[in-house]
Scaffold this motif. Structure first.
Motif, mmCIF file in Angstrom:
data_model
loop_
_atom_site.group_PDB
_atom_site.id
_atom_site.type_symbol
_atom_site.label_atom_id
_atom_site.label_comp_id
_atom_site.label_asym_id
_atom_site.label_seq_id
_atom_site.Cartn_x
_atom_site.Cartn_y
_atom_site.Cartn_z
ATOM 1 N N UNK A 6 6.486 -5.496 10.298
ATOM 2 C CA UNK A 6 5.278 -4.804 10.800
ATOM 3 C C UNK A 6 5.940 -3.801 12.090
ATOM 4 N N UNK A 7 5.872 -2.845 11.991
ATOM 5 C CA UNK A 7 6.335 -1.827 13.047
ATOM 6 C C UNK A 7 5.112 -1.567 14.108
ATOM 7 N N UNK A 8 5.314 -1.354 15.167
ATOM 8 C CA UNK A 8 4.336 -1.196 16.095
ATOM 9 C C UNK A 8 3.485 -2.532 16.116
ATOM 10 N N UNK A 9 4.167 -3.699 16.026
ATOM 11 C CA UNK A 9 3.627 -4.897 15.985
ATOM 12 C C UNK A 9 2.906 -5.456 17.145
ATOM 13 N N UNK A 10 3.409 -4.777 18.298
ATOM 14 C CA UNK A 10 2.730 -5.007 19.682
ATOM 15 C C UNK A 10 1.616 -4.130 20.183
ATOM 16 N N UNK A 11 1.274 -3.199 19.142
ATOM 17 C CA UNK A 11 0.449 -2.188 19.468
ATOM 18 C C UNK A 11 -1.177 -2.642 18.947
ATOM 19 N N UNK A 12 -2.061 -1.762 18.845
ATOM 20 C CA UNK A 12 -3.365 -2.326 18.470
ATOM 21 C C UNK A 12 -3.596 -2.718 16.919
ATOM 22 N N UNK A 13 -3.444 -1.829 16.250
ATOM 23 C CA UNK A 13 -3.812 -2.184 14.850
ATOM 24 C C UNK A 13 -2.314 -3.044 14.398
ATOM 25 N N UNK A 14 -1.199 -2.846 14.804
ATOM 26 C CA UNK A 14 -0.063 -3.657 14.277
ATOM 27 C C UNK A 14 -0.151 -4.974 14.574
ATOM 28 N N UNK A 15 -0.629 -5.589 15.689
ATOM 29 C CA UNK A 15 -0.658 -6.681 16.456
ATOM 30 C C UNK A 15 -1.648 -7.585 15.517
ATOM 31 N N UNK A 16 -2.969 -6.766 15.321
ATOM 32 C CA UNK A 16 -4.056 -7.517 14.415
ATOM 33 C C UNK A 16 -3.386 -7.648 13.083
ATOM 34 N N UNK A 28 6.747 -13.135 8.984
ATOM 35 C CA UNK A 28 6.604 -11.804 9.436
ATOM 36 C C UNK A 28 7.451 -11.466 10.702
ATOM 37 N N UNK A 29 8.053 -10.426 10.813
ATOM 38 C CA UNK A 29 8.865 -9.966 11.741
ATOM 39 C C UNK A 29 8.205 -8.654 12.562
ATOM 40 N N UNK A 30 8.345 -8.380 13.494
ATOM 41 C CA UNK A 30 7.731 -7.063 14.336
ATOM 42 C C UNK A 30 8.721 -6.419 15.307
ATOM 43 N N UNK A 31 8.469 -5.158 14.941
ATOM 44 C CA UNK A 31 9.284 -4.291 16.071
ATOM 45 C C UNK A 31 8.399 -3.270 16.532
ATOM 46 N N UNK A 32 8.788 -3.436 18.058
ATOM 47 C CA UNK A 32 7.837 -2.394 18.883
ATOM 48 C C UNK A 32 8.862 -2.101 20.128
ATOM 49 N N UNK A 67 8.707 -6.164 2.265
ATOM 50 C CA UNK A 67 7.385 -5.162 2.732
ATOM 51 C C UNK A 67 7.745 -4.712 3.994
ATOM 52 N N UNK A 68 7.402 -3.269 4.156
ATOM 53 C CA UNK A 68 7.494 -2.731 5.209
ATOM 54 C C UNK A 68 6.105 -2.125 5.428
ATOM 55 N N UNK A 69 5.481 -2.488 6.579
ATOM 56 C CA UNK A 69 3.996 -1.961 6.796
ATOM 57 C C UNK A 69 4.142 -1.472 8.228
ATOM 58 N N UNK A 70 4.171 0.035 8.093
ATOM 59 C CA UNK A 70 4.470 1.046 9.105
ATOM 60 C C UNK A 70 3.241 1.576 9.897
ATOM 61 N N UNK A 71 3.138 0.707 11.103
ATOM 62 C CA UNK A 71 2.039 1.050 11.960
ATOM 63 C C UNK A 71 2.431 1.780 13.282
ATOM 64 N N UNK A 72 3.873 1.748 13.397
ATOM 65 C CA UNK A 72 4.145 2.584 14.858
ATOM 66 C C UNK A 72 3.933 3.898 14.932
ATOM 67 N N UNK A 216 -9.618 -4.607 8.590
ATOM 68 C CA UNK A 216 -8.330 -5.203 8.881
ATOM 69 C C UNK A 216 -7.828 -5.964 7.429
ATOM 70 N N UNK A 217 -8.733 -6.735 6.618
ATOM 71 C CA UNK A 217 -8.773 -7.120 5.481
ATOM 72 C C UNK A 217 -8.056 -6.124 4.433
ATOM 73 N N UNK A 218 -8.599 -4.900 4.567
ATOM 74 C CA UNK A 218 -8.131 -3.671 3.674
ATOM 75 C C UNK A 218 -6.396 -3.613 3.992
ATOM 76 N N UNK A 219 -6.204 -3.409 5.355
ATOM 77 C CA UNK A 219 -4.833 -3.289 5.434
ATOM 78 C C UNK A 219 -4.136 -4.513 5.071
ATOM 79 N N UNK A 220 -4.585 -5.671 5.171
ATOM 80 C CA UNK A 220 -3.869 -7.037 4.487
ATOM 81 C C UNK A 220 -3.604 -6.836 3.096
ATOM 82 N N UNK A 221 -4.872 -6.395 2.353
ATOM 83 C CA UNK A 221 -4.640 -6.255 0.891
ATOM 84 C C UNK A 221 -3.492 -5.130 0.486
#
Length: 332
Positions: A6-16, A28-32, A67-72, A216-221
């Protein structure tokens, strides 16, 4: 090797989102780079890194995500017309570099690209996913390009994808320090600091606001595989005026709007009205709006009062002589 990055994992959406994925027992790994906040989610291995830097290629490749989840992102839509290089570096360039690193690692199976309803610009309402992108600002064009990169790379490099277009998401853990974005948080911090609330234009511009727990649940799905190959609007279904929002925030802080709301000139290139269809995300991602904007504002107000007033963080724009730069965005 990580199941999910999860990129931006310390931000708002990314952390949730990162926390929600970790609760499901995934690695799960996070980059921020911590520029947008420092909400380090429990159960997530965090790495500090600027994704637009040369260092990012090695950092992301070493994680070998499936899996890349790009929130940054730097989601300062209005500022983007005055700071084009900063916005492009943090959005399009950071995403391009992250994708490259994931592909070099050779394990990528799926990418979830967080885009924005800024792609739509000023078009017929409600915005549907079938509309061609027509952004009115630099940020929107960055997001449209990120969507395009995803669609181009996927068949060539053999990974699945889903593109999400959230709109006006708010809730606990959102930065209240940033005068450029997050109007709910901006209003609350002004009141916590005993300051006036500034509304651009007549305040009748309309938006559909989205409480984080509703989306949030949509993002997870999407990260788990739903919506394969699709582009989805995700967010609130009720549009309100900015003045309606200001009145609700004032009510939750026990303040009379007549005492604190002041109007400024219209913001340059601000879309007057913007809300989206949600039928596709309901069908494919299971979107259900349980809390809604009004209860969401009340819940965020509770969190904000505990958090307390925050010092404003205003950065200098790159092109301060551009027409219409709001006075509230100018540095001393």
């Amino acid at each position: 090797m990580s199941d999910v990055l999860v990129t931006g994992a310390a931000g708002f959406i990314g952390s949730h989102l990162a926390a929600a994925r970790a609760r499901r027992g995934l690695d799960v790994a996070g980059v921020d780079d911590f520029s947008g906040g420092d909400n380090r989610p429990a159960g997530v291995a965090m790495v500090g890194c600027d994704l637009a830097s040369d260092e990012a290629l090695g950092v992301v490749s070493a994680l070998q995500p499936r899996i890349l989840v790009h929130c940054a992102a730097n989601a300062r839509e209005g500022e983007s017309l005055y700071s084009p290089e900063k916005i492009t570096r943090a959005n399009l360039w950071a995403y391009s570099r992250t994708l490259r690193a994931c592909l070099e690692a050779g394990k990528l199976e799926r990418a979830v690209c967080f885009s924005s309803m800024a792609c739509y610009g000023e078009q017929a309402l409600p915005f549907g996913e079938w509309l061609e992108p027509k952004p009115v600002d630099h940020y929107g064009w960055n997001k449209a390009a990120m969507e395009g990169l995803t669609k181009c790379y996927a068949p060539v490099h053999d990974f699945a994808y889903c593109i999400l277009r959230p709109h006006n998401v708010f809730g606990p853990c959102q930065s209240m320090r940033d005068k450029f974005r997050n109007v709910v948080a901006i209003f609350m911090n002004h009141l916590l600091r005993g300051e006036l609330l500034y509304v651009y234009g007549d305040g009748e511009q309309r938006r559909a606001f989205s409480y984080i727990e509703d989306s949030l649940e949509c993002y997870v799905e999407a990260a788990l595989g739903a919506g394969d190959g699709g582009t989805y609007n995700v967010g609130g279904g009720t549009h309100i005026s900015i003045l309606d929002l200001a009145k609700a925030v004032c009510e939750d802080f026990g303040v009379d709007p007549k005492d604190v709301v002041r109007h400024l000139p219209d913001r340059v290139a601000e879309v007057k009205n913007a809300w989206s269809t949600t039928e596709e995300s309901k069908k494919d991602l299971g979107f259900v709006e349980r809390i809604g904007w009004r209860e969401g504002v009340r819940l965020m107000a509770q969190w904000a009062k505990i958090k307390g007033p925050q010092e404003w963080h205003v950065e200098a724009v790159e092109l301060p002589r551009g027409r219409g730069l709001p006075e509230t965005w100018r540095t001393p």
